[in-house]
Design an enzyme around this catalytic site. Structure first.
Site, PDB file in Angstrom:
ATOM      1  N   THR A 108       0.666  -1.079  -0.112  1.00 45.35           N
ATOM      2  CA  THR A 108      -0.028   0.025   0.159  1.00 45.35           C
ATOM      3  C   THR A 108       1.035   1.198  -0.086  1.00 45.35           C
ATOM      4  O   THR A 108       2.232   1.159   0.319  1.00 45.35           O
ATOM      5  CB  THR A 108      -0.841   0.009   1.109  1.00 45.35           C
ATOM      6  OG1 THR A 108      -0.129   0.263   2.371  1.00 45.35           O
ATOM      7  CG2 THR A 108      -1.808  -1.213   1.339  1.00 45.35           C
ATOM      8  N   ALA A 110       1.186   3.235   2.300  1.00 46.28           N
ATOM      9  CA  ALA A 110       1.972   3.660   3.517  1.00 46.28           C
ATOM     10  C   ALA A 110       3.317   3.110   3.487  1.00 46.28           C
ATOM     11  O   ALA A 110       4.129   3.342   4.483  1.00 46.28           O
ATOM     12  CB  ALA A 110       0.833   2.956   4.405  1.00 46.28           C
ATOM     13  N   CYS A 111       3.498   2.162   2.453  1.00 47.20           N
ATOM     14  CA  CYS A 111       4.999   1.410   2.528  1.00 47.20           C
ATOM     15  C   CYS A 111       5.823   2.018   1.554  1.00 47.20           C
ATOM     16  O   CYS A 111       6.686   1.418   0.976  1.00 47.20           O
ATOM     17  CB  CYS A 111       4.650  -0.061   2.275  1.00 47.20           C
ATOM     18  SG  CYS A 111       3.750  -0.671   3.353  1.00 47.20           S
ATOM     19  N   GLY A 112       5.351   3.397   0.871  1.00 50.73           N
ATOM     20  CA  GLY A 112       6.465   3.904  -0.265  1.00 50.73           C
ATOM     21  C   GLY A 112       6.179   3.372  -1.494  1.00 50.73           C
ATOM     22  O   GLY A 112       7.296   3.155  -2.129  1.00 50.73           O
TER      23      GLY A 112
END
Length: 287
Positions: A108, A110-112
């Protein structure tokens, strides 16, 4: 609600002093998803509608495209300190097994995640391209859907700590609403419901979410063939790019009579309002 909520002691500070009392909290527990006995992933979720959650998750990952792809989904034995089954491990048997070891599960935002790679990945993996026409929603009807979603958030009423997602028809009828500690899980639960009801691809439905519209939520809508996503709060830049790339109608800051239409305005009937752009909503609660 025995496993959905829990009671914990709290000290409440008020203008009249301190009050010690129990508080109702949303339960958060891990769910391990296995394919053919091998671990695929672990997600933190609020227990309930786990079978739907797993179907929706596997749809979003491109592992399955219909309920017929699943032979069975069963809880595995797992016990707590009192010897009771925790129901926190669910094993799925697929009609056509897929390798699990070393499998890449879509990361996602959120994980860069790289934006260009993400857009290309979803575009090439979805089995249900969004049709250019078909769904047409009156803007007045769309404006009522967050309130309709809110009336069905029973656990939020008790805890104040859950996200919600709902699937609606173009005339505003609620088909399914699910709550969860994670916004992505709430979406997986309603998409899994739709899959098990043979409503995928959901070309005639609207997805409404209680918080912001992240890339991940747009990706899930696209994988299910949903043509419209409405969010109470803001979208991310990558979410807007994904919606534009996929032909999805994305609406943010959907609050009462105000909203921002970011992509796909042709699916919204706006005869009751001016055709000029809707004034930007002010930043508020970006839950």
């Amino acid at each position: 609600m025995s496993r959905i909520t829990a009671r914990r002691k709290t000290i409440r500070i008020t203008s009249h002093g301190e009050i010690t009392r129990p508080d109702t909290l949303a339960v958060e527990e891990p769910l391990e998803i296995r394919l053919g006995g091998e671990q695929l992933t672990v997600t933190m979720r609020t227990p309930g509608s786990d079978i739907d959650l797993v179907h929706g998750f596997l749809l979003g990952e491109g592992i399955i495209g219909s309920a017929d792809d699943v032979v069975s989904a069963r809880y595995c034995a797992g016990t707590d300190e009192n010897g009771h089954n925790t129901y926190n491990v669910l094993d799925v048997q697929l009609r056509t097994p897929v390798p699990v070891r070393g499998r890449h599960v879509l990361t996602t935002g959120a994980c860069g995640l790289c934006g260009k790679t993400a857009l290309e990945d979803v575009r090439t993996r979805t089995r249900y391209p969004i049709p250019a026409d078909g769904l047409l929603v009156d803007i007045g009807t769309l404006a009522t859907l967050p309130a309709e979603l809110r009336t069905r958030q029973a656990v939020f009423d008790a805890t104040g700590g859950l996200h919600a997602a709902g699937l609606f028809t173009e005339d505003g009828a609620a088909l399914a609403v699910r709550e969860d500690i994670g916004r992505h899980n709430a979406v997986d639960k309603v998409l899994g419901w739709a899959m098990r009801e043979n409503r995928i691809p959901a070309n005639d439905l609207v997805l409404i979410v209680s918080g912001r519209a992240s890339f991940e939520l747009v990706q899930k809508a696209v994988m299910a063939g949903i043509p419209m996503l409405g969010a109470v709060s803001a979208p991310s830049s990558l979410a807007v790019d994904m919606a534009a790339e996929s032909g999805l109608t994305l609406v943010g800051f959907l609050r009462g009579e105000t909203m921002n239409i970011y992509t796909g305005a042709h699916r919204l009937h706006r005869s009751a309002v001016t055709e000029s752009p809707i004034a930007p909503a002010t930043a508020g609660n970006h839950s």
